[in-house]
Write a protein that holds these residues in place. Structure first.
Motif, PDB file in Angstrom:
ATOM      1  N   GLU A  94      12.504  -2.361   0.702  1.00 13.74           N
ATOM      2  CA  GLU A  94      12.642  -3.577   1.508  1.00 13.74           C
ATOM      3  C   GLU A  94      13.234  -3.250   2.881  1.00 13.74           C
ATOM      4  OE1 GLU A  94      11.849  -7.214   2.611  1.00 13.74           O
ATOM      5  OE2 GLU A  94      11.267  -6.442   0.654  1.00 13.74           O
ATOM      6  N   GLN A  95      14.232  -2.388   2.896  1.00  9.01           N
ATOM      7  CA  GLN A  95      14.836  -1.989   4.165  1.00  9.01           C
ATOM      8  C   GLN A  95      13.835  -1.180   4.999  1.00  9.01           C
ATOM      9  OE1 GLN A  95      18.224   0.755   4.116  1.00  9.01           O
ATOM     10  NE2 GLN A  95      19.257  -0.597   5.582  1.00  9.01           N
ATOM     11  N   ALA A  96      13.063  -0.313   4.345  1.00 10.22           N
ATOM     12  CA  ALA A  96      12.041   0.460   5.049  1.00 10.22           C
ATOM     13  C   ALA A  96      11.015  -0.473   5.692  1.00 10.22           C
ATOM     14  CB  ALA A  96      11.349   1.428   4.086  1.00 10.22           C
ATOM     15  N   LYS A  97      10.592  -1.495   4.958  1.00 11.52           N
ATOM     16  CA  LYS A  97       9.618  -2.458   5.486  1.00 11.52           C
ATOM     17  C   LYS A  97      10.182  -3.166   6.717  1.00 11.52           C
ATOM     18  CE  LYS A  97       6.881  -6.508   4.216  1.00 11.52           C
ATOM     19  NZ  LYS A  97       6.552  -7.461   3.146  1.00 11.52           N
ATOM     20  N   LYS A  98      11.426  -3.596   6.650  1.00 12.01           N
ATOM     21  CA  LYS A  98      12.064  -4.274   7.776  1.00 12.01           C
ATOM     22  C   LYS A  98      12.088  -3.367   9.014  1.00 12.01           C
ATOM     23  CE  LYS A  98      16.383  -6.517   9.096  1.00 12.01           C
ATOM     24  NZ  LYS A  98      17.763  -6.832   8.719  1.00 12.01           N
ATOM     25  N   MET A  99      12.446  -2.106   8.814  1.00  7.71           N
ATOM     26  CA  MET A  99      12.482  -1.158   9.932  1.00  7.71           C
ATOM     27  C   MET A  99      11.099  -0.947  10.532  1.00  7.71           C
ATOM     28  SD  MET A  99      14.981   1.842   8.515  1.00  7.71           S
ATOM     29  CE  MET A  99      16.729   1.597   8.274  1.00  7.71           C
ATOM     30  N   LEU A 100      10.104  -0.786   9.672  1.00 13.00           N
ATOM     31  CA  LEU A 100       8.744  -0.544  10.151  1.00 13.00           C
ATOM     32  C   LEU A 100       8.182  -1.765  10.875  1.00 13.00           C
ATOM     33  CD1 LEU A 100       7.549   1.460   7.060  1.00 13.00           C
ATOM     34  CD2 LEU A 100       7.704   2.347   9.403  1.00 13.00           C
ATOM     35  N   LEU A 101       8.496  -2.951  10.404  1.00 10.62           N
ATOM     36  CA  LEU A 101       8.031  -4.154  11.090  1.00 10.62           C
ATOM     37  C   LEU A 101       8.654  -4.294  12.478  1.00 10.62           C
ATOM     38  CD1 LEU A 101       7.829  -6.723   8.152  1.00 10.62           C
ATOM     39  CD2 LEU A 101       5.936  -5.600   9.372  1.00 10.62           C
ATOM     40  N   LEU A 145       4.465   2.143   2.077  1.00  5.66           N
ATOM     41  CA  LEU A 145       5.712   1.779   1.407  1.00  5.66           C
ATOM     42  C   LEU A 145       5.674   2.170  -0.068  1.00  5.66           C
ATOM     43  CD1 LEU A 145       6.349  -1.652   3.119  1.00  5.66           C
ATOM     44  CD2 LEU A 145       7.785   0.392   3.331  1.00  5.66           C
ATOM     45  N   LYS A 146       4.542   1.920  -0.723  1.00  8.72           N
ATOM     46  CA  LYS A 146       4.404   2.273  -2.150  1.00  8.72           C
ATOM     47  C   LYS A 146       4.430   3.785  -2.355  1.00  8.72           C
ATOM     48  CE  LYS A 146       2.160  -1.856  -3.815  1.00  8.72           C
ATOM     49  NZ  LYS A 146       0.988  -2.513  -4.305  1.00  8.72           N
ATOM     50  N   SER A 147       3.947   4.548  -1.382  1.00 10.33           N
ATOM     51  CA  SER A 147       3.886   6.011  -1.524  1.00 10.33           C
ATOM     52  C   SER A 147       5.276   6.653  -1.591  1.00 10.33           C
ATOM     53  CB  SER A 147       3.110   6.630  -0.349  1.00 10.33           C
ATOM     54  OG  SER A 147       3.921   6.633   0.831  1.00 10.33           O
ATOM     55  N   GLY A 148       6.253   5.999  -0.980  1.00 11.25           N
ATOM     56  CA  GLY A 148       7.602   6.578  -0.940  1.00 11.25           C
ATOM     57  C   GLY A 148       7.774   7.648   0.120  1.00 11.25           C
ATOM     58  N   ASP A 149       6.739   7.907   0.913  1.00  9.68           N
ATOM     59  CA  ASP A 149       6.824   8.942   1.950  1.00  9.68           C
ATOM     60  C   ASP A 149       7.836   8.612   3.032  1.00  9.68           C
ATOM     61  OD1 ASP A 149       4.932  10.458   0.634  1.00  9.68           O
ATOM     62  OD2 ASP A 149       3.258   9.829   1.900  1.00  9.68           O
ATOM     63  N   TRP A 150       8.243   7.371   3.141  1.00 14.29           N
ATOM     64  CA  TRP A 150       9.231   6.931   4.131  1.00 14.29           C
ATOM     65  C   TRP A 150      10.646   7.392   3.772  1.00 14.29           C
ATOM     66  CZ3 TRP A 150      12.851   4.190   1.566  1.00 14.29           C
ATOM     67  CH2 TRP A 150      12.467   3.619   0.351  1.00 14.29           C
ATOM     68  N   GLN A 151      10.837   7.771   2.530  1.00 14.15           N
ATOM     69  CA  GLN A 151      12.179   8.160   2.083  1.00 14.15           C
ATOM     70  C   GLN A 151      12.671   9.401   2.822  1.00 14.15           C
ATOM     71  OE1 GLN A 151      12.379   8.348  -2.209  1.00 14.15           O
ATOM     72  NE2 GLN A 151      11.263   6.442  -2.413  1.00 14.15           N
ATOM     73  N   GLY A 152      13.919   9.341   3.267  1.00 18.18           N
ATOM     74  CA  GLY A 152      14.517  10.465   3.981  1.00 18.18           C
ATOM     75  C   GLY A 152      14.115  10.548   5.443  1.00 18.18           C
ATOM     76  N   LYS A 153      13.381   9.568   5.932  1.00 20.41           N
ATOM     77  CA  LYS A 153      12.908   9.565   7.320  1.00 20.41           C
ATOM     78  C   LYS A 153      13.699   8.549   8.140  1.00 20.41           C
ATOM     79  CE  LYS A 153       9.275  12.179   6.366  1.00 20.41           C
ATOM     80  NZ  LYS A 153       9.189  13.544   6.821  1.00 20.41           N
ATOM     81  N   GLY A 155      14.475   5.673  10.380  1.00 21.03           N
ATOM     82  CA  GLY A 155      13.682   4.488  10.698  1.00 21.03           C
ATOM     83  C   GLY A 155      12.463   4.318   9.817  1.00 21.03           C
ATOM     84  N   ALA A 156      12.379   5.077   8.712  1.00 24.35           N
ATOM     85  CA  ALA A 156      11.211   5.099   7.813  1.00 24.35           C
ATOM     86  C   ALA A 156       9.952   5.576   8.547  1.00 24.35           C
ATOM     87  CB  ALA A 156      10.985   3.738   7.154  1.00 24.35           C
ATOM     88  N   MET A 157      10.150   6.110   9.754  1.00 23.12           N
ATOM     89  CA  MET A 157       9.033   6.553  10.597  1.00 23.12           C
ATOM     90  C   MET A 157       8.542   7.932  10.154  1.00 23.12           C
ATOM     91  SD  MET A 157       8.988   7.384  14.703  1.00 23.12           S
ATOM     92  CE  MET A 157       9.407   5.754  15.263  1.00 23.12           C
ATOM     93  N   MET A 158       7.236   8.051   9.967  1.00 22.84           N
ATOM     94  CA  MET A 158       6.616   9.341   9.635  1.00 22.84           C
ATOM     95  C   MET A 158       5.513   9.583  10.653  1.00 22.84           C
ATOM     96  SD  MET A 158       5.063  10.601   6.043  1.00 22.84           S
ATOM     97  CE  MET A 158       4.666  12.318   5.774  1.00 22.84           C
ATOM     98  N   ILE A 159       5.913  10.202  11.763  1.00 24.38           N
ATOM     99  CA  ILE A 159       4.983  10.370  12.876  1.00 24.38           C
ATOM    100  C   ILE A 159       3.854  11.344  12.524  1.00 24.38           C
ATOM    101  CG2 ILE A 159       6.047  12.258  14.204  1.00 24.38           C
ATOM    102  CD1 ILE A 159       4.868   8.831  15.552  1.00 24.38           C
ATOM    103  N   GLU A 160       4.122  12.250  11.569  1.00 27.25           N
ATOM    104  CA  GLU A 160       3.086  13.183  11.138  1.00 27.25           C
ATOM    105  C   GLU A 160       2.186  12.568  10.065  1.00 27.25           C
ATOM    106  OE1 GLU A 160       6.830  14.396   8.805  1.00 27.25           O
ATOM    107  OE2 GLU A 160       6.318  13.280  10.599  1.00 27.25           O
ATOM    108  N   GLY A 161       2.377  11.290   9.782  1.00 20.85           N
ATOM    109  CA  GLY A 161       1.573  10.589   8.788  1.00 20.85           C
ATOM    110  C   GLY A 161       1.317   9.160   9.223  1.00 20.85           C
ATOM    111  N   PHE A 162       1.805   8.211   8.431  1.00 21.74           N
ATOM    112  CA  PHE A 162       1.532   6.785   8.649  1.00 21.74           C
ATOM    113  C   PHE A 162       1.763   6.333  10.085  1.00 21.74           C
ATOM    114  CE2 PHE A 162       3.365   2.528   9.072  1.00 21.74           C
ATOM    115  CZ  PHE A 162       2.272   1.759   8.715  1.00 21.74           C
ATOM    116  N   SER A 163       2.953   6.522  10.612  1.00 18.90           N
ATOM    117  CA  SER A 163       3.277   6.006  11.954  1.00 18.90           C
ATOM    118  C   SER A 163       2.372   6.603  13.024  1.00 18.90           C
ATOM    119  CB  SER A 163       4.744   6.285  12.300  1.00 18.90           C
ATOM    120  OG  SER A 163       5.600   5.741  11.316  1.00 18.90           O
TER     121      SER A 163
END
Length: 193
Positions: A94-101, A145-153, A155-163
């Motif tokens: 939920e916190q990751a979603k808020k940051m990404l939005l 968000l479901k993948s969990g790849d945001w964990q440890g990033k 701002g939940a930002m994954m510039i080498e992936g989703f972002s």
């Protein structure tokens, strides 16, 4: 020899891709620092200084410099800033979603502070990379968000992936946005080894 004092796989991968010889020594840091009323660039510098001080107080710095004579200990920390709001690692989905939005359709900056500690001297640097993002696709956001790849990033930002899929423009180093400004480290390392 570079000693990366971090458990970040991204930072280790950046050093590996840069062709630098290094070893990893992780240390459990207390990263609690008040985020309210502080800019992202100030926050990341304070948290990094806190990490270095914790390592010093625990005897880690002297132990590593004894183990790796003529070694350079590399500490780093990153955060994301959106409208001067500090975004660190999300504690849950939920916190990751808020940051990404907050980043969707907006500009977000990644601030990375780096300290290089040696027996002779210490250096400190701060790097900034700013992205302008297109609005995030709802389905892709849910999948990320479901993948969990945001964990440890930160701002939940994954510039080498989703972002990275939504970048409209970038000002600064992509490697910095992944957690380490390796160009500054290489310039230092090549001039002082």
């Amino acid at each position: 020899m570079i000693v990366l004092v971090s458990s970040s796989p991204s930072r280790a991968n950046i050093l590996r891709e840069a062709g630098l010889d290094f070893v990893v020594r992780s240390f459990k840091f207390d990263e609690n620092l008040k985020k309210e009323g502080i800019t992202p660039q100030t926050y990341v510098q304070k948290i990094l200084r806190q990490k270095v001080n914790q390592a010093k107080e625990a005897g880690l710095i002297s132990a590593l410099l004894d183990e790796f004579r003529h070694g350079y200990l590399v500490f780093a920390d990153s955060c994301v800033g959106v409208n001067n709001t500090v975004l660190t690692k999300a504690s849950d989905e939920e916190q990751a979603k808020k940051m990404l939005l907050m980043q969707s359709g907006a500009s977000a900056s990644v601030f990375t502070a780096m300290a290089v500690v040696s027996a002779k001297f210490d250096i400190f640097s701060l790097s900034k990379t700013t992205f302008k993002f297109a609005p995030y696709d709802d389905k892709r956001l849910k999948d990320y968000l479901k993948s969990g790849d945001w964990q440890g990033k930160a701002g939940a930002m994954m510039i080498e992936g989703f972002s990275g899929e939504f970048v409209l423009s970038c000002e600064g180093s992509l490697k910095n946005a992944m957690g380490l400004d390796v160009d500054i480290l290489k310039a230092f390392y090549e001039n002082f080894i």
